[in-house]
Design a protein around this motif. Sequence first.
Motif, PDB file in Angstrom:
ATOM      1  N   LEU A   1      47.411  39.132  52.794  1.00 43.63           N
ATOM      2  CA  LEU A   1      48.296  39.041  51.630  1.00 43.63           C
ATOM      3  C   LEU A   1      47.586  39.491  50.367  1.00 43.63           C
ATOM      4  O   LEU A   1      48.193  40.052  49.474  1.00 43.63           O
ATOM      5  N   LEU A   2      46.294  39.220  50.296  1.00 43.66           N
ATOM      6  CA  LEU A   2      45.526  39.525  49.096  1.00 43.66           C
ATOM      7  C   LEU A   2      44.392  40.485  49.437  1.00 43.66           C
ATOM      8  O   LEU A   2      43.594  40.219  50.318  1.00 43.66           O
ATOM      9  N   ARG A   3      44.322  41.585  48.708  1.00 46.86           N
ATOM     10  CA  ARG A   3      43.232  42.527  48.883  1.00 46.86           C
ATOM     11  C   ARG A   3      42.595  42.756  47.530  1.00 46.86           C
ATOM     12  O   ARG A   3      43.275  42.795  46.507  1.00 46.86           O
ATOM     13  N   SER A   4      41.289  42.949  47.540  1.00 47.57           N
ATOM     14  CA  SER A   4      40.605  43.125  46.256  1.00 47.57           C
ATOM     15  C   SER A   4      41.059  44.398  45.553  1.00 47.57           C
ATOM     16  O   SER A   4      40.993  44.482  44.330  1.00 47.57           O
ATOM     17  N   ARG A   5      41.551  45.379  46.302  1.00 52.56           N
ATOM     18  CA  ARG A   5      42.043  46.600  45.664  1.00 52.56           C
ATOM     19  C   ARG A   5      43.237  46.313  44.747  1.00 52.56           C
ATOM     20  O   ARG A   5      43.538  47.090  43.843  1.00 52.56           O
ATOM     21  N   ASP A   6      43.919  45.179  44.982  1.00 51.13           N
ATOM     22  CA  ASP A   6      45.035  44.811  44.115  1.00 51.13           C
ATOM     23  C   ASP A   6      44.564  44.456  42.710  1.00 51.13           C
ATOM     24  O   ASP A   6      45.368  44.400  41.787  1.00 51.13           O
ATOM     25  N   ALA A   7      43.264  44.190  42.581  1.00 54.26           N
ATOM     26  CA  ALA A   7      42.684  43.889  41.270  1.00 54.26           C
ATOM     27  C   ALA A   7      41.990  45.108  40.676  1.00 54.26           C
ATOM     28  O   ALA A   7      41.175  44.977  39.766  1.00 54.26           O
ATOM     29  N   ALA A   8      42.321  46.298  41.189  1.00 57.61           N
ATOM     30  CA  ALA A   8      41.639  47.517  40.749  1.00 57.61           C
ATOM     31  C   ALA A   8      41.772  47.743  39.238  1.00 57.61           C
ATOM     32  O   ALA A   8      40.809  48.103  38.560  1.00 57.61           O
ATOM     33  N   ALA A   9      42.971  47.516  38.700  1.00 60.85           N
ATOM     34  CA  ALA A   9      43.175  47.751  37.264  1.00 60.85           C
ATOM     35  C   ALA A   9      42.302  46.810  36.433  1.00 60.85           C
ATOM     36  O   ALA A   9      41.707  47.227  35.429  1.00 60.85           O
ATOM     37  N   LEU A  10      42.219  45.560  36.862  1.00 57.49           N
ATOM     38  CA  LEU A  10      41.373  44.590  36.166  1.00 57.49           C
ATOM     39  C   LEU A  10      39.910  45.012  36.216  1.00 57.49           C
ATOM     40  O   LEU A  10      39.202  45.005  35.204  1.00 57.49           O
ATOM     41  N   LEU A  11      39.448  45.399  37.400  1.00 56.53           N
ATOM     42  CA  LEU A  11      38.058  45.808  37.562  1.00 56.53           C
ATOM     43  C   LEU A  11      37.758  47.066  36.754  1.00 56.53           C
ATOM     44  O   LEU A  11      36.734  47.139  36.055  1.00 56.53           O
ATOM     45  N   GLU A  12      38.628  48.047  36.844  1.00 49.30           N
ATOM     46  CA  GLU A  12      38.397  49.289  36.118  1.00 49.30           C
ATOM     47  C   GLU A  12      38.435  49.071  34.613  1.00 49.30           C
ATOM     48  O   GLU A  12      37.693  49.714  33.861  1.00 49.30           O
ATOM     49  N   GLY A  13      39.271  48.130  34.173  1.00 46.47           N
ATOM     50  CA  GLY A  13      39.311  47.804  32.749  1.00 46.47           C
ATOM     51  C   GLY A  13      38.015  47.195  32.250  1.00 46.47           C
ATOM     52  O   GLY A  13      37.699  47.276  31.062  1.00 46.47           O
TER      53      GLY A  13
END
Length: 230
Positions: A52-64
């Motif tokens: 259900l949860l993948r770290s790639r879903d936080a890509a925008a947060l990480l890239e920011g």
Amino acid sequence: MARYAPDPAQRVTVFLVEAGCGKSELAVQWALTAAERRRDVHFFDLDQTKPLLRSRDAAALLEGAGVTVHFVHFAEQCADAPTQVGGLVPLLLDKSKSVILDVGGNDTGARLIGGYAHLLKSADAYFVVNPYRPWSGTVAHIDGTLSAVLKAARMGLPRFLLNPTLGIGTTAEEFLVGVEQGLRLLTPYVKVEAAAVSETLLPEVEGRTELPLLPLTPRMTVPETGLDEG
């Protein structure tokens, strides 16, 4: 009680375990902390299952935050598939880079990094245990998963973190019970480094366990299922 934090001198960190333990949340937080300390942080989502949860879903947060995120960019990777993004070896060899590997999919995911074992000898590897997950409820289950993962990854014994959570509604008492359960399972055999705890629960549990605490800010939710609702 002491707080636990990533070692600023550690350049490469690997997270290994079964799905559902909160590994990706911890990996994302590790990367954000590293970005505050280092100039060039690279995050690899190597999850090989369909969670259900993948770290790639936080890509925008990480890239920011200045983190470069690496993952396979095609729809089929939403299925269970042994695929991997390239570019890892040069970054592991470059001592100016900080690299975080989120390796999911049990021994299937771990097998992907087995070929890089010679480059990961000095890496910090973490095995995350959530005592509330059915596959982490007994020593036999944990040992079976751990053995299969380490054999596939060709790595030595990792560090161990507890993440006793039932989700966003976890209470302080549930967290503390989970810590004690995790310690009973693990400490006869290995050292437990710390227990991850949400920032909201931290004031309620600090001082109530001797285990160092790793404050965690939950950032990954699945609103389409309602699982992130209190």
